[in-house]
Enzyme design. Structure first.
Site, PDB file in Angstrom:
ATOM      1  N   LYS A 279      58.586  52.793  26.679  1.00  0.00           N
ATOM      2  CA  LYS A 279      58.785  54.006  25.876  1.00  0.00           C
ATOM      3  C   LYS A 279      58.668  53.615  24.421  1.00  0.00           C
ATOM      4  CE  LYS A 279      59.981  58.384  26.590  1.00  0.00           C
ATOM      5  NZ  LYS A 279      59.591  59.225  27.723  1.00  0.00           N
TER       6      LYS A 279
HETATM    7  P1  NAD Z   1      58.665  69.377  23.491  1.00  0.00           P
HETATM    8  O1  NAD Z   1      58.908  68.726  22.190  1.00  0.00           O
HETATM    9  O2  NAD Z   1      57.346  69.955  23.797  1.00  0.00           O
HETATM   10  O3  NAD Z   1      59.763  70.539  23.744  1.00  0.00           O
HETATM   11  C1  NAD Z   1      61.137  70.343  23.664  1.00  0.00           C
HETATM   12  C2  NAD Z   1      61.804  71.718  23.731  1.00  0.00           C
HETATM   13  O4  NAD Z   1      63.219  71.547  23.829  1.00  0.00           O
HETATM   14  C3  NAD Z   1      61.578  72.582  22.485  1.00  0.00           C
HETATM   15  O5  NAD Z   1      61.471  73.933  22.891  1.00  0.00           O
HETATM   16  C4  NAD Z   1      62.847  72.372  21.673  1.00  0.00           C
HETATM   17  O6  NAD Z   1      63.116  73.440  20.797  1.00  0.00           O
HETATM   18  C5  NAD Z   1      63.855  72.310  22.805  1.00  0.00           C
HETATM   19  N1  NAD Z   1      65.109  71.635  22.452  1.00  0.00           N
HETATM   20  C6  NAD Z   1      65.291  70.459  21.825  1.00  0.00           C
HETATM   21  N2  NAD Z   1      66.605  70.186  21.712  1.00  0.00           N
HETATM   22  C7  NAD Z   1      67.255  71.211  22.313  1.00  0.00           C
HETATM   23  C8  NAD Z   1      68.620  71.517  22.549  1.00  0.00           C
HETATM   24  N3  NAD Z   1      69.590  70.721  22.121  1.00  0.00           N
HETATM   25  N4  NAD Z   1      68.907  72.663  23.203  1.00  0.00           N
HETATM   26  C9  NAD Z   1      67.933  73.496  23.630  1.00  0.00           C
HETATM   27  N5  NAD Z   1      66.633  73.257  23.442  1.00  0.00           N
HETATM   28  C10 NAD Z   1      66.307  72.140  22.793  1.00  0.00           C
HETATM   29  O7  NAD Z   1      59.087  68.264  24.577  1.00  0.00           O
HETATM   30  P2  NAD Z   1      58.620  68.158  26.100  1.00  0.00           P
HETATM   31  O8  NAD Z   1      57.449  67.267  26.165  1.00  0.00           O
HETATM   32  O9  NAD Z   1      58.598  69.504  26.707  1.00  0.00           O
HETATM   33  O10 NAD Z   1      59.837  67.322  26.697  1.00  0.00           O
HETATM   34  C11 NAD Z   1      61.041  67.932  27.105  1.00  0.00           C
HETATM   35  C12 NAD Z   1      61.817  66.960  27.982  1.00  0.00           C
HETATM   36  O11 NAD Z   1      61.008  66.590  29.099  1.00  0.00           O
HETATM   37  C13 NAD Z   1      62.208  65.640  27.310  1.00  0.00           C
HETATM   38  O12 NAD Z   1      63.446  65.208  27.818  1.00  0.00           O
HETATM   39  C14 NAD Z   1      61.112  64.696  27.757  1.00  0.00           C
HETATM   40  O13 NAD Z   1      61.528  63.329  27.720  1.00  0.00           O
HETATM   41  C15 NAD Z   1      60.900  65.176  29.175  1.00  0.00           C
HETATM   42  N6  NAD Z   1      59.604  64.807  29.754  1.00  0.00           N
HETATM   43  C16 NAD Z   1      58.438  65.184  29.137  1.00  0.00           C
HETATM   44  C17 NAD Z   1      57.223  64.837  29.732  1.00  0.00           C
HETATM   45  C18 NAD Z   1      55.892  65.287  29.166  1.00  0.00           C
HETATM   46  O14 NAD Z   1      54.870  65.061  29.825  1.00  0.00           O
HETATM   47  N7  NAD Z   1      55.840  65.926  28.032  1.00  0.00           N
HETATM   48  C19 NAD Z   1      57.221  64.060  30.906  1.00  0.00           C
HETATM   49  C20 NAD Z   1      58.421  63.722  31.497  1.00  0.00           C
HETATM   50  C21 NAD Z   1      59.615  64.100  30.907  1.00  0.00           C
END
Ligand code: NAD
Length: 419
Positions: free
Chosen positions: A107
């Site tokens: 990561k």
């Molecule tokens: P992103 O940046 O596209 O979106 C994050 C979203 O969460 C946004 O809408 C933001 O406003 C919201 N957010 C942030 N903090 C918050 C809080 N305290 N309360 C409510 N909403 C909140 O990120 P993403 O890529 O969608 O990732 C989201 C989660 O999924 C993370 O934990 C990430 O590690 C995990 N994840 C992402 C992927 C991927 O392919 N993008 C893969 C596996 C896991």
């Protein structure tokens, strides 16, 4: 909302320690798995378009690579820490092992809040990170991808920065996944994590004996993972009754039109204030009157305090490490069915693996092929974890951790005494 004492790293270590007891792991092996193999801190000094020189810290962690090169996204956030990145890298080791792709866990983090900066300034920071991190990135070392705060455009800049530095038009092999399709990315990668969340949610509904069409769903986080999961789940007939992002929550008992909400967010930049729903707090979304809760935002948001008030019967962990260990105990007592993060959100890394193989072969896979392989793999793994949990009388998280860690341990022993 009270802040949890569990950060991602503490949660990851606690889950590992509990698994080590169940699997009767040797102390030396547990000690090895608790530590990251390599952690690097880099100081970046980019100059932004306004001529201002800034200093940005960045981290790269390789937790384990016994099953293959470290794989894991780049998190860009103002408050990301090296410990968060270590916890997330550890999770990636288990996730890649569980979903069955030949990668280890890695990561990286860029300690900068990307909200509100221009695309040009973001590109400068991403390129600065790439130059600083270049020695630690490669198809046999560490292969990054998008995570919170980064997206496919950023991955395109990384690939270009690497190729440009070597005076080549392409990189020799896959150095980064989640790129734009035109630059060697794969169709469906952007949607893969959310799609995997939806597929495992459907599988969980079937096991729990209820129809997704009659389900009421709440989604925390409306970024890449949350919005795609919400869209696919609503297309399957479920009613999305509450949604939140970092600015706050919205709810509507009659259901929220996700397509319409997406176009609102595109325009206004946030879900809070969406006119066809009532405003509410983020906590209200988590504890709303729903059958399925999809935490798809950030870590440690479901604490013991919140867990006591959760009404959902199924929790699909789209985010990494959203549930703290003390909340997990409450879910166990309340018999809430958890689809653990290392299974639920593994669709992204699985399709990243397809992109990795596609780039070597220089042949584009069709979207149908990608989605069908994703469905087969993630539902197949869901069933494997479910059967194991029933056979050994474990929760889904315990079963997933047992399976994943056994594989990493087996590979570590198989490598012999030197690694
Ligand atoms: P992103 O940046 O596209 O979106 C994050 C979203 O969460 C946004 O809408 C933001 O406003 C919201 N957010 C942030 N903090 C918050 C809080 N305290 N309360 C409510 N909403 C909140 O990120 P993403 O890529 O969608 O990732 C989201 C989660 O999924 C993370 O934990 C990430 O590690 C995990 N994840 C992402 C992927 C991927 O392919 N993008 C893969 C596996 C896991």
């Amino acid at each position: 909302m009270k802040k949890s004492i569990f950060g991602i790293f503490e949660t990851a270590k606690s889950n590992l320690e509990q698994t080590a007891i169940r699997l009767k792991l040797e102390d030396a092996m547990l000690k090895r798995l608790l530590e990251t193999k390599e952690k690097i801190e880099i100081t970046l000094n980019p100059t932004l378009t306004n001529g201002k020189h800034i200093q940005v810290k960045a981290f790269i962690v390789r937790h384990r690579d016994s099953l293959g090169p470290a794989k894991g996204g780049i998190r860009m956030s103002g408050n990301v820490t090296i410990d968060d990145i270590q916890g997330l890298a550890m999770e990636m080791t288990w996730k890649t092992a569980l979903i069955g792709v030949p990668f280890g866990g890695g990561k990286s983090g860029i300690c900068f809040d990307p909200s509100g900066i221009t695309a040009e300034d973001k590109e400068i920071i991403i390129r600065s990170f790439t130059r600083g991190a270049m020695r630690h990135i490669g198809p046999e070392i560490y292969v990054p991808a998008p995570d919170m705060g980064t997206n496919e455009m950023d991955m395109g800049h990384i690939r270009d920065c690497l190729a440009y530095s070597w005076g080549k038009s392409v990189t020799n092999g896959c150095y980064v996944t989640g790129k734009p399709v035109i630059l060697g990315g794969i169709l469906g990668r952007k949607e893969a994590t959310g799609r995997g969340v939806a597929y495992t949610t459907v599988a969980a509904c079937e096991k729990q004996g209820f129809d997704i069409k009659s389900a009421r769903v709440a989604v925390q986080g409306f970024g890449n993972v949350g919005s795609i999961a919400a869209m696919i789940i609503s297309e399957l007939g479920a009613k999305i009754v509450a949604v939140s992002d970092v600015t706050g929550g919205i709810k509507n008992e009659q259901g929220i039109d996700i397509k319409h909400l997406l176009s609102y967010v595109k325009q206004c930049g946030q879900v809070y204030g969406y006119p066809l729903a009532e405003k509410c707090s983020n906590e209200d979304v988590l504890t709303s009157n729903c059958d399925i809760l999809v935490p798809a935002a950030t870590q440690s948001v479901i604490t013991a305090e919140i867990a006591e008030n959760i009404k959902a019967k199924i929790i699909a962990e789209g985010a990494n490490s959203p549930t703290t260990p003390d909340a997990d105990e409450i879910f166990d007592k309340k018999k809430i069915f958890i689809i653990p993060d290392i299974l639920c959100n593994a669709g992204g890394v699985f399709v990243s693996y397809l992109e990795y193989t596609q780039e070597t072969q220089r042949e584009q896979m069709t979207l149908e092929e990608v989605n069908s392989r994703l469905n087969n793999r993630i539902v197949g793994k869901f069933n494997e974890v479910y059967d194991y949990s029933k056979e050994h009388n474990l929760t889904m998280r315990q079963a997933a951790m047992n399976i994943a860690i056994s594989k990493v341990v087996e590979a570590t022993y198989a490598m012999g005494i030197l690694p």
